[in-house]
Design an enzyme around this catalytic site. Structure first.
Site, short mmCIF file in Angstrom:
data_model
loop_
_atom_site.label_atom_id
_atom_site.label_comp_id
_atom_site.label_asym_id
_atom_site.label_seq_id
_atom_site.Cartn_x
_atom_site.Cartn_y
_atom_site.Cartn_z
N ASN A 159 -10.24 -0.40 0.02
CA ASN A 159 -8.61 -0.14 0.01
C ASN A 159 -8.12 -0.75 -1.19
O ASN A 159 -8.35 -1.89 -1.41
CB ASN A 159 -8.18 -0.99 1.30
CG ASN A 159 -6.57 -1.02 1.58
OD1 ASN A 159 -6.02 -0.64 0.61
ND2 ASN A 159 -6.15 -1.23 2.87
N HIS A 165 -3.25 7.03 2.35
CA HIS A 165 -3.60 5.69 1.98
C HIS A 165 -5.00 5.48 2.78
O HIS A 165 -5.27 5.61 4.04
CB HIS A 165 -2.71 4.54 2.45
CG HIS A 165 -3.13 3.32 2.14
ND1 HIS A 165 -3.71 2.88 1.04
CD2 HIS A 165 -3.16 2.28 3.12
CE1 HIS A 165 -4.07 1.51 1.18
NE2 HIS A 165 -3.67 1.24 2.61
N CYS A 176 0.78 -1.37 -0.08
CA CYS A 176 -0.05 -0.07 0.12
C CYS A 176 0.83 1.11 -0.05
O CYS A 176 0.21 2.24 -0.34
CB CYS A 176 -0.94 -0.10 1.04
SG CYS A 176 -1.97 -1.36 1.32
O1 UT7 Z 1 -3.54 -1.26 3.53
C1 UT7 Z 1 -2.72 -1.85 4.44
C2 UT7 Z 1 -2.92 -1.41 5.91
N1 UT7 Z 1 -4.16 -2.09 6.28
C3 UT7 Z 1 -4.82 -1.34 7.30
O2 UT7 Z 1 -4.37 -0.16 7.76
C4 UT7 Z 1 -6.03 -1.78 7.92
C5 UT7 Z 1 -6.21 -1.72 9.59
N2 UT7 Z 1 -7.29 -2.46 10.35
C6 UT7 Z 1 -8.32 -1.92 10.03
O3 UT7 Z 1 -8.97 -1.53 9.19
C7 UT7 Z 1 -9.37 -2.96 10.82
O4 UT7 Z 1 -8.85 -3.56 11.99
C8 UT7 Z 1 -10.48 -3.93 10.27
C9 UT7 Z 1 -11.58 -3.04 9.34
C10 UT7 Z 1 -9.76 -4.68 9.40
C11 UT7 Z 1 -11.34 -4.72 11.37
O5 UT7 Z 1 -11.84 -3.66 12.29
P1 UT7 Z 1 -11.85 -3.76 13.74
O6 UT7 Z 1 -12.51 -2.66 14.44
O7 UT7 Z 1 -10.35 -3.65 14.10
O8 UT7 Z 1 -12.21 -5.13 13.94
P2 UT7 Z 1 -11.44 -6.51 14.95
O9 UT7 Z 1 -10.62 -7.11 13.91
O10 UT7 Z 1 -10.86 -5.63 16.40
O11 UT7 Z 1 -12.84 -7.22 15.31
C12 UT7 Z 1 -13.72 -6.50 16.27
C13 UT7 Z 1 -14.98 -7.67 16.10
C14 UT7 Z 1 -14.61 -8.90 16.20
O12 UT7 Z 1 -15.73 -9.78 16.84
P3 UT7 Z 1 -15.53 -10.26 18.36
O13 UT7 Z 1 -14.33 -10.98 18.81
O14 UT7 Z 1 -15.31 -8.68 19.14
O15 UT7 Z 1 -16.79 -10.78 18.76
C15 UT7 Z 1 -14.65 -9.43 14.75
O16 UT7 Z 1 -14.73 -10.86 14.69
O17 UT7 Z 1 -15.62 -7.42 14.91
C16 UT7 Z 1 -15.65 -8.41 14.20
N3 UT7 Z 1 -15.58 -8.40 12.75
C17 UT7 Z 1 -16.55 -8.29 11.75
N4 UT7 Z 1 -17.85 -8.31 12.33
C18 UT7 Z 1 -18.53 -8.01 10.96
C19 UT7 Z 1 -14.22 -8.31 12.16
N5 UT7 Z 1 -14.71 -7.99 10.90
C20 UT7 Z 1 -16.02 -8.02 10.67
C21 UT7 Z 1 -16.57 -7.93 9.44
N6 UT7 Z 1 -18.21 -7.74 9.75
N7 UT7 Z 1 -16.47 -7.59 8.39
#
Ligand code: UT7
Length: 334
Positions: free
Chosen positions: A284, A254, A112
């Site tokens: 993204n 980004h 990225c």
């Molecule tokens: O481009 C290169 C660089 N990339 C980035 O900078 C990406 C950085 N990361 C992010 O943007 C975020 O971490 C994500 C969008 C990928 C994920 O969001 P988050 O708020 O960090 O979610 P998380 O991984 O901490 O998960 C929180 C909860 C989890 O459920 P529990 O364990 O709390 O019950 C996940 O299973 O949200 C759940 N979850 C989802 N639920 C519905 C994770 N993805 C999804 C989803 N839909 N798509």
């Protein structure tokens, strides 16, 4: 006087197939509400089956060349994590399809951050006199490496391409690429990765290991790195340029997550409205992200000539980079 690389053309292209949050398969176990509120994404584009990164790159490159009015360049740099194939590089084929046979052409993989690394490369080629004009394209087909069952990545990434033309000029001109900061930290290599297909882990072809060809991401950890690395890199560039955050009119970062963009602005002490955002409509798009944000920012009127603009990116590797320029007056072509 030092030769600077000056942005003289801008173009981009999105494949026609648009996939809204509601179009994502129910088995993914996500929702429009979760994706919109946690990422800011409402839709993304996917390349048609059978089309590849070069197809997107050619479309974006042609528009950037038309925007610059330059029929020829001396070098084509293609920033991509999803080349058409492992060997040869995709850039020579893109160059030839654009009528640029004979130009130097190579791929650059900084994920990225590829567009920022590409800008540094183009600036170096121009400063050393190796090239007078460079076409820099960021193009990706992430739909080819997304696991359709992984809700941590499948809703996030999209396909697209963006490109700029850079020409030799002077450092005081609008569009001149200023101080550049680049960095990396290989300790984070596993945080965003495609496990198989390279020389380390050769594709086994075993159905139970199908996941080895997909992108995996430790989202939460990557999120924290993204904010701190981009903020630190922006501060480094500002310091080198003898500028302060108060001098910044726009940040084009980004587009990984709207919450990352907002936290970056807060961390730097810049008003959120100064951060250009198009993640809602493209998701993204990795190396295509910054040039597409520039394009949509100009088209929306959010990015205007004369605005002092910070460009910053972060991605797999881990890698990051930033630069500072005054946005030039460009003619966009459809
Ligand atoms: O481009 C290169 C660089 N990339 C980035 O900078 C990406 C950085 N990361 C992010 O943007 C975020 O971490 C994500 C969008 C990928 C994920 O969001 P988050 O708020 O960090 O979610 P998380 O991984 O901490 O998960 C929180 C909860 C989890 O459920 P529990 O364990 O709390 O019950 C996940 O299973 O949200 C759940 N979850 C989802 N639920 C519905 C994770 N993805 C999804 C989803 N839909 N798509």
């Amino acid at each position: 006087m030092t030769r600077a690389a000056v942005i003289s053309g801008l173009g981009g292209w999105l494949p026609p197939r648009m996939v809204t949050n509601g179009d994502l398969p129910a088995e993914l176990g996500t929702s429009d509400h979760w994706i919109r509120t946690r990422t800011g994404i409402t839709r993304r584009h996917y390349a048609a089956p059978g089309s590849a990164t070069s197809d997107l790159a050619v479309e974006a490159g042609a528009r950037a060349l038309a925007s610059s009015g330059e029929p020829q360049v001396d070098a084509v740099v293609l920033a991509t994590t999803t080349p058409d194939r492992i060997c040869p590089a995709t850039a020579p084929e893109v160059a030839t399809r654009l009528g640029l046979t004979g130009a130097a052409a190579f791929d650059m993989n900084a994920a990225c951050t590829g567009f920022l690394y590409g800008l540094a490369c183009a600036a170096g080629l121009i400063a050393t006199g190796v090239a007078d004009r460079v076409l820099l394209i960021g193009a990706e087909t992430y739909s080819s490496i997304l696991d359709p069952r992984d809700r941590g990545t499948a809703p996030i990434f999209g396909d697209g391409a963006g490109a700029v033309v850079l020409r030799a000029g002077t450092p005081d001109e609008p569009g001149a690429v200023g101080h550049i900061d680049l960095g990396s930290d290989g300790d984070g290599a596993g945080l965003i990765a495609v496990g198989g297909g390279g020389s380390r882990q050769r594709l086994s072809g075993r159905p139970e290991l199908e996941g080895e060809r997909y992108l995996t991401m430790s989202g939460r950890e990557v999120f924290k790195h993204a904010v701190t690395r981009m903020a630190d890199s922006c501060r480094t560039v500002l310091k080198r340029a003898g500028r302060d955050v108060a001098d910044i009119d726009r940040i084009v970062a980004h587009q990984a997550n709207i919450r990352i963009l907002h936290q970056l602005a807060d961390e730097l002490g810049v008003d959120r409205y100064r951060v250009v955002a198009n993640i809602d409509r493209v998701g993204n798009t990795a190396a295509a992200s910054v040039p597409l944000a520039l394009l949509h920012g100009v088209a929306d009127g959010a990015l205007r000539p004369g605005q002092r603009t910070l460009l910053t990116a972060f991605g797999a590797g881990l890698t990051w980079g930033s630069t500072l320029l005054t946005w030039p007056d460009l003619a966009l072509r459809d």
